[in-house]
Scaffold this motif. Sequence first.
Motif, PDB file in Angstrom:
ATOM      1  N   MET A   1      -6.174   1.627   2.075  1.00  0.00           N
ATOM      2  CA  MET A   1      -5.368   0.421   2.259  1.00  0.00           C
ATOM      3  C   MET A   1      -4.105   0.766   3.035  1.00  0.00           C
ATOM      4  O   MET A   1      -3.505   1.819   2.826  1.00  0.00           O
ATOM      5  CB  MET A   1      -4.944  -0.152   0.907  1.00  0.00           C
ATOM      6  CG  MET A   1      -6.087  -0.568   0.005  1.00  0.00           C
ATOM      7  SD  MET A   1      -6.729  -2.210   0.405  1.00  0.00           S
ATOM      8  CE  MET A   1      -5.490  -3.266  -0.352  1.00  0.00           C
ATOM      9  N   ASN A   2      -3.683  -0.136   3.907  1.00  0.00           N
ATOM     10  CA  ASN A   2      -2.365   0.021   4.506  1.00  0.00           C
ATOM     11  C   ASN A   2      -1.511  -1.191   4.152  1.00  0.00           C
ATOM     12  O   ASN A   2      -1.926  -2.051   3.399  1.00  0.00           O
ATOM     13  CB  ASN A   2      -2.450   0.302   6.014  1.00  0.00           C
ATOM     14  CG  ASN A   2      -3.268  -0.708   6.727  1.00  0.00           C
ATOM     15  OD1 ASN A   2      -3.522  -1.787   6.204  1.00  0.00           O
ATOM     16  ND2 ASN A   2      -3.709  -0.383   7.920  1.00  0.00           N
ATOM     17  N   MET A   3      -0.318  -1.218   4.685  1.00  0.00           N
ATOM     18  CA  MET A   3       0.650  -2.230   4.248  1.00  0.00           C
ATOM     19  C   MET A   3       0.131  -3.650   4.459  1.00  0.00           C
ATOM     20  O   MET A   3       0.269  -4.518   3.592  1.00  0.00           O
ATOM     21  CB  MET A   3       1.956  -2.029   5.011  1.00  0.00           C
ATOM     22  CG  MET A   3       3.087  -2.853   4.479  1.00  0.00           C
ATOM     23  SD  MET A   3       3.748  -2.159   2.982  1.00  0.00           S
ATOM     24  CE  MET A   3       4.874  -0.950   3.657  1.00  0.00           C
ATOM     25  N   GLU A   4      -0.479  -3.892   5.614  1.00  0.00           N
ATOM     26  CA  GLU A   4      -0.974  -5.238   5.910  1.00  0.00           C
ATOM     27  C   GLU A   4      -2.025  -5.659   4.895  1.00  0.00           C
ATOM     28  O   GLU A   4      -2.072  -6.821   4.482  1.00  0.00           O
ATOM     29  CB  GLU A   4      -1.561  -5.292   7.332  1.00  0.00           C
ATOM     30  CG  GLU A   4      -0.523  -5.312   8.444  1.00  0.00           C
ATOM     31  CD  GLU A   4      -0.162  -3.922   8.956  1.00  0.00           C
ATOM     32  OE1 GLU A   4      -0.431  -2.941   8.238  1.00  0.00           O
ATOM     33  OE2 GLU A   4       0.404  -3.828  10.061  1.00  0.00           O
ATOM     34  N   ASP A   5      -2.876  -4.692   4.488  1.00  0.00           N
ATOM     35  CA  ASP A   5      -3.895  -5.005   3.488  1.00  0.00           C
ATOM     36  C   ASP A   5      -3.260  -5.448   2.181  1.00  0.00           C
ATOM     37  O   ASP A   5      -3.708  -6.411   1.556  1.00  0.00           O
ATOM     38  CB  ASP A   5      -4.755  -3.761   3.207  1.00  0.00           C
ATOM     39  CG  ASP A   5      -5.685  -3.443   4.359  1.00  0.00           C
ATOM     40  OD1 ASP A   5      -6.198  -4.389   4.973  1.00  0.00           O
ATOM     41  OD2 ASP A   5      -5.899  -2.253   4.639  1.00  0.00           O
ATOM     42  N   TYR A   6      -2.215  -4.716   1.773  1.00  0.00           N
ATOM     43  CA  TYR A   6      -1.572  -5.051   0.499  1.00  0.00           C
ATOM     44  C   TYR A   6      -0.889  -6.415   0.571  1.00  0.00           C
ATOM     45  O   TYR A   6      -0.929  -7.187  -0.387  1.00  0.00           O
ATOM     46  CB  TYR A   6      -0.560  -3.966   0.102  1.00  0.00           C
ATOM     47  CG  TYR A   6      -1.221  -2.759  -0.531  1.00  0.00           C
ATOM     48  CD1 TYR A   6      -1.903  -2.875  -1.737  1.00  0.00           C
ATOM     49  CD2 TYR A   6      -1.171  -1.511   0.080  1.00  0.00           C
ATOM     50  CE1 TYR A   6      -2.517  -1.777  -2.325  1.00  0.00           C
ATOM     51  CE2 TYR A   6      -1.777  -0.408  -0.494  1.00  0.00           C
ATOM     52  CZ  TYR A   6      -2.456  -0.542  -1.704  1.00  0.00           C
ATOM     53  OH  TYR A   6      -3.070   0.538  -2.271  1.00  0.00           O
ATOM     54  N   ILE A   7      -0.260  -6.703   1.693  1.00  0.00           N
ATOM     55  CA  ILE A   7       0.409  -7.997   1.829  1.00  0.00           C
ATOM     56  C   ILE A   7      -0.619  -9.134   1.755  1.00  0.00           C
ATOM     57  O   ILE A   7      -0.451 -10.100   1.014  1.00  0.00           O
ATOM     58  CB  ILE A   7       1.212  -8.060   3.152  1.00  0.00           C
ATOM     59  CG1 ILE A   7       2.393  -7.081   3.079  1.00  0.00           C
ATOM     60  CG2 ILE A   7       1.701  -9.474   3.432  1.00  0.00           C
ATOM     61  CD1 ILE A   7       3.115  -6.876   4.395  1.00  0.00           C
ATOM     62  N   ASN A   8      -1.713  -8.973   2.484  1.00  0.00           N
ATOM     63  CA  ASN A   8      -2.730 -10.029   2.473  1.00  0.00           C
ATOM     64  C   ASN A   8      -3.453 -10.123   1.131  1.00  0.00           C
ATOM     65  O   ASN A   8      -3.825 -11.221   0.701  1.00  0.00           O
ATOM     66  CB  ASN A   8      -3.726  -9.824   3.617  1.00  0.00           C
ATOM     67  CG  ASN A   8      -3.216 -10.447   4.905  1.00  0.00           C
ATOM     68  OD1 ASN A   8      -2.337 -11.307   4.880  1.00  0.00           O
ATOM     69  ND2 ASN A   8      -3.762 -10.014   6.029  1.00  0.00           N
ATOM     70  N   LEU A   9      -3.618  -8.992   0.464  1.00  0.00           N
ATOM     71  CA  LEU A   9      -4.228  -9.009  -0.866  1.00  0.00           C
ATOM     72  C   LEU A   9      -3.394  -9.878  -1.801  1.00  0.00           C
ATOM     73  O   LEU A   9      -3.920 -10.731  -2.526  1.00  0.00           O
ATOM     74  CB  LEU A   9      -4.313  -7.572  -1.404  1.00  0.00           C
ATOM     75  CG  LEU A   9      -4.969  -7.386  -2.773  1.00  0.00           C
ATOM     76  CD1 LEU A   9      -6.466  -7.596  -2.662  1.00  0.00           C
ATOM     77  CD2 LEU A   9      -4.681  -5.994  -3.325  1.00  0.00           C
TER      78      LEU A   9
END
Lengths: 282, 109
Positions: free
Chosen positions: A126-134
């Motif tokens: 996971m990267n930052m964008e993944d966590y934000i969208n999650l």
Amino acid sequence: MKKFTLSAAVAATIAIFAGAASAESNSAVLTIDGQEITLRAAAPDYIDVDEVISGWSFRTAETQALQMDDFDNPGMIFVDQAIDDWNTVDGSEGKSCASCHTGGPEEFAGLRAELPRWDEAQGKVMNMEDYINLSRVEHMGAEPWKWAKPRMDAMVALISLQSRGMPINVAVDGPAADMWEAGRELYYTRVGQLDMACSNCHEDNYGVMIRADHLSQGQINGFPTYRLKNAKLNSTHARFSGCMKNIRAQPFAVGSDEFRALELYVASRGNGLSVEGPSVRN
Amino acid sequence: MADNVKPRVRVPRSAAAGEAFEIKTLISHKMESGQRKDSDGNPIPRSIINHFSCDFNGENVIQAALEGAISTNPYIQFEASIEESGTFTFTWQDDDGSEYTDSKDIAVG
């Protein structure tokens, strides 16, 4: 074989120039509002340079100065915009980021330094964008944000800022090892009409000029980066895309598996440097 | 009012009387020049901040007329000196008639 010897000789010559070119800015530490940023660190053993150097060291004094004071750093404008988004309710659950993360963005101190990382619960890197969208999709019931767009980049900058000054510490082993290996493969693969790999500029030739550009090591510890060139924040994947266009290659898609692997590998090349985002570059 | 406009100002909290100090101002604004066209080829109307002024206790310190070639997020830095404590007020005027203001108190001492 002959070709190999030649390129080794070229690399050696360039290393001497590299020392000279960056002589005016070889300080090891940059201080921003009392936070110390490591500009030079011993290279991790899996990469082929002696020292990892922040991109800040390769910029002109004027550009460097912009990052030395948060008031002067234009990237902070976008951080402010992200704070507004942080507090804005969106989606079917009637929540904002602040509804769950009551400690504010400060809760995420240290996160940026470890990303991208393997997430057991998600079963992927996971990267930052993944966590934000999650968070947006699962907890807020909102539409995911597109990558490399202003709101996403600003939020990544806000969360990165909480880790500023902390040493990059990306894991290269464990479940992420295969992806890391794929990223390394991409880093050394020549592509495009100019037939160049990432390493040709950022490993073999950093510190020298490529026409009007002073080549850096291509470290991504400062991302998202405010670029004077386009007066906005630039994400890692958008930068990869720009690099590939420069060498006349067909870029991979932003958010693609290829760029994710490359991001993991390139991030790990900066292990030991500090999180700088949002940094200022030309 | 243009989107995402936010004025920022940095003024020291205190200063010695008669001694010059630095004031930094920055306002986020897209500063659309009026020269560009959208994807359909229609001109995008000009939308910039056309005037900036700074006053101290009602007396003008500096004024600036901004034109179409000024970059996005205009940053203006200047020096001032004061003889008494008071308040700096900063005003930016937008093409669309809106006005953005900020103020900072400063003490002599």
